[in-house]
Design a protein around this motif. Structure first.
Motif, short mmCIF file in Angstrom:
data_model
loop_
_atom_site.label_atom_id
_atom_site.label_comp_id
_atom_site.label_asym_id
_atom_site.label_seq_id
_atom_site.Cartn_x
_atom_site.Cartn_y
_atom_site.Cartn_z
N ARG A 82 -33.78 -108.68 125.04
CA ARG A 82 -34.15 -109.95 124.43
C ARG A 82 -35.09 -109.69 123.26
O ARG A 82 -36.00 -108.88 123.37
CB ARG A 82 -34.79 -110.89 125.45
CG ARG A 82 -33.74 -111.47 126.39
CD ARG A 82 -34.31 -112.23 127.56
NE ARG A 82 -33.24 -112.93 128.27
CZ ARG A 82 -32.44 -112.34 129.16
NH1 ARG A 82 -32.59 -111.07 129.45
NH2 ARG A 82 -31.48 -113.02 129.76
N ASN A 97 -30.21 -119.53 118.52
CA ASN A 97 -29.49 -120.33 119.52
C ASN A 97 -30.10 -121.74 119.54
O ASN A 97 -30.90 -122.10 118.67
CB ASN A 97 -29.51 -119.65 120.89
CG ASN A 97 -30.89 -119.62 121.54
OD1 ASN A 97 -31.84 -120.26 121.07
ND2 ASN A 97 -31.03 -118.87 122.61
N ARG A 174 -25.41 -118.72 118.10
CA ARG A 174 -25.10 -119.20 119.45
C ARG A 174 -25.12 -120.74 119.51
O ARG A 174 -26.03 -121.36 118.96
CB ARG A 174 -26.11 -118.64 120.44
CG ARG A 174 -26.20 -117.09 120.42
CD ARG A 174 -25.56 -116.47 121.64
NE ARG A 174 -25.33 -115.03 121.49
CZ ARG A 174 -26.22 -114.09 121.80
NH1 ARG A 174 -27.41 -114.42 122.27
NH2 ARG A 174 -25.91 -112.81 121.66
N ASN A 176 -25.26 -122.14 122.43
CA ASN A 176 -25.77 -122.35 123.79
C ASN A 176 -27.20 -121.83 123.86
O ASN A 176 -27.83 -121.58 122.85
CB ASN A 176 -24.85 -121.64 124.80
CG ASN A 176 -24.69 -120.16 124.46
OD1 ASN A 176 -25.55 -119.54 123.84
ND2 ASN A 176 -23.57 -119.59 124.85
N ASP A 178 -28.05 -118.94 125.45
CA ASP A 178 -28.04 -117.51 125.78
C ASP A 178 -29.00 -116.79 124.84
O ASP A 178 -28.78 -116.73 123.64
CB ASP A 178 -26.60 -116.96 125.61
CG ASP A 178 -26.47 -115.51 126.05
OD1 ASP A 178 -27.51 -114.89 126.38
OD2 ASP A 178 -25.34 -114.99 126.05
N ARG A 180 -29.90 -113.52 125.16
CA ARG A 180 -29.74 -112.06 125.17
C ARG A 180 -29.31 -111.61 123.78
O ARG A 180 -28.53 -112.27 123.12
CB ARG A 180 -28.67 -111.64 126.19
CG ARG A 180 -29.02 -111.96 127.63
CD ARG A 180 -27.82 -111.73 128.54
NE ARG A 180 -26.64 -112.47 128.10
CZ ARG A 180 -25.39 -112.13 128.38
NH1 ARG A 180 -25.13 -111.06 129.11
NH2 ARG A 180 -24.39 -112.86 127.94
N SER A 183 -24.15 -109.49 124.18
CA SER A 183 -23.44 -110.21 125.25
C SER A 183 -22.37 -109.34 125.91
O SER A 183 -21.50 -109.84 126.60
CB SER A 183 -22.81 -111.49 124.68
OG SER A 183 -22.04 -111.18 123.54
#
Length: 360
Positions: A82, A97, A174, A176, A178, A180, A183
């Protein structure tokens, strides 16, 4: 007498060596540094913290065959990377994101409404010519200015409009939450470090390693059938067409008397300070200690070659060397320096596996 001389003891050279050794080939690896593992080299510093000498290396792949191959030589710490970015005095998730947008702008977008935001800001009418165009076609001018322009200038000493569009083509946006950085299905850090994993890969009766040696100094004395070359391709040809430019890095390491310095392993600084990012290694390794080691990274033009500079001019220069390489019989060029291409670790391993399949 060796079947293969391999130049370079990084991940691509070592993968080739191990696969060839298992096919009964005698292999000599020649490495100019005083250690194995190339840029993935890690070691325990004086305070017992496992540090990546040449900057953070996080392994991730979607290729099961690559994960399975390396898993023969290491156990994994299952770790998902991250990254936060310091923008306008706030730490926000990177890649961009929903939460990045909401924290920056104080908005309340969700996965249904975030499309409206991107549609509003991105430039749809643009003919994508370069790295800048690529970004603003996805996230618009303002986010380009905040996240990409300064970071790119620091990293490459070029503005995004001076770089090929491929540089930013793979940057994920992104829709969403997420957070990270990658992926891919398989992600992790070798449990006892990269150096230990590579030491295990080299542990075969058919593999010999010669450190602190320039292959040009010994190649006339060593008998071998074929060469796999993972060094800089322009050096192989004695810079006959000129030097291929690279960006290099300077690292500033500091050990602090605290358990943790920052919330995540890596924080990017696109607009503030001269360094590009700070990495804290304990997040990667999972070590417990009342001390912690951080590393600041500064990009520079001279020094060890790290990043091939992706401009059209440099690509054309590399193509001259590539043409010369194709004429040679029994010499194979592979890896980031051999192909003048920035490549993730898993792809380096995959290309090495494919090369050995092809030539053996």
């Amino acid at each position: 007498m060796f079947n293969y001389l391999i130049v370079g003891c990084g991940l691509s050279g070592v993968t080739c060596a191990r696969l060839l050794a298992e096919k009964g080939k005698k292999v000599l690896i020649v490495e100019k540094r005083n250690h194995i593992a190339g840029n993935a080299y890690d070691f325990y510093n004086n305070d017992g913290i496992l540090v990546h000498k040449y900057g953070p290396h996080i392994f991730h792949t979607r290729f099961k065959e690559v994960w399975d191959f390396l898993s023969r030589f290491t156990q994994w710490r299952l770790y998902q990377h991250r990254v936060l970015t310091y923008i306008d005095g706030k730490l926000v998730p990177m890649p961009i994101n929903i939460d990045t947008i909401n924290i920056l702008y104080g908005t309340g977008y969700n996965s249904l409404t975030i499309h409206d935001f991107y549609d509003k800001v991105k430039r749809k009418d643009i003919n994508i010519q370069n790295a800048r165009d690529m970004v603003i076609s996805k996230v618009g001018e303002e986010l380009y200015e905040k996240f990409f322009k300064g970071y790119t200038k620091k990293q490459w000493d070029l503005y995004p409009e001076e770089l090929d569009k491929e540089v930013t083509a793979r940057i994920p946006i992104r829709y969403n939450r997420d957070d990270r950085y990658f992926s891919d299905k398989y992600q992790g850090i070798p449990l006892y470090g990269y150096t230990e994993m590579i030491k295990n890969m080299l542990d075969h009766e058919n593999i010999s390693v010669l450190l602190q040696t320039d292959y040009k100094d010994i190649q006339d004395e060593i008998k071998y059938d074929r060469m796999i070359y993972t060094g800089p391709i322009d050096y192989f040809f004695d810079f006959v067409f000129g030097k291929l430019p690279y960006r290099s890095l300077r690292f500033e390491e500091e050990t602090l008397n605290m358990e943790y310095y920052q919330k995540v392993a890596t924080i990017n600084y696109p607009n503030d300070y001269d360094f590009t990012r700070i990495t804290e290694f304990k997040h990667l390794t999972g070590q417990k200690s009342n001390k912690t080691t951080i590393m600041k990274e500064y990009a520079k033009s001279e020094g060890e070659p790290y990043y091939p500079i992706p401009t059209q001019e440099n690509k054309e220069l590399y193509d001259l060397y590539k043409r010369e390489a194709k004429i040679l019989d029994g010499v194979y060029f592979i890896g980031r320096l051999g192909k003048y291409k920035y490549t993730n670790m898993d792809v380096v391993v995959k290309e090495a596996m494919e090369l050995i399949d092809e030539i053996e």
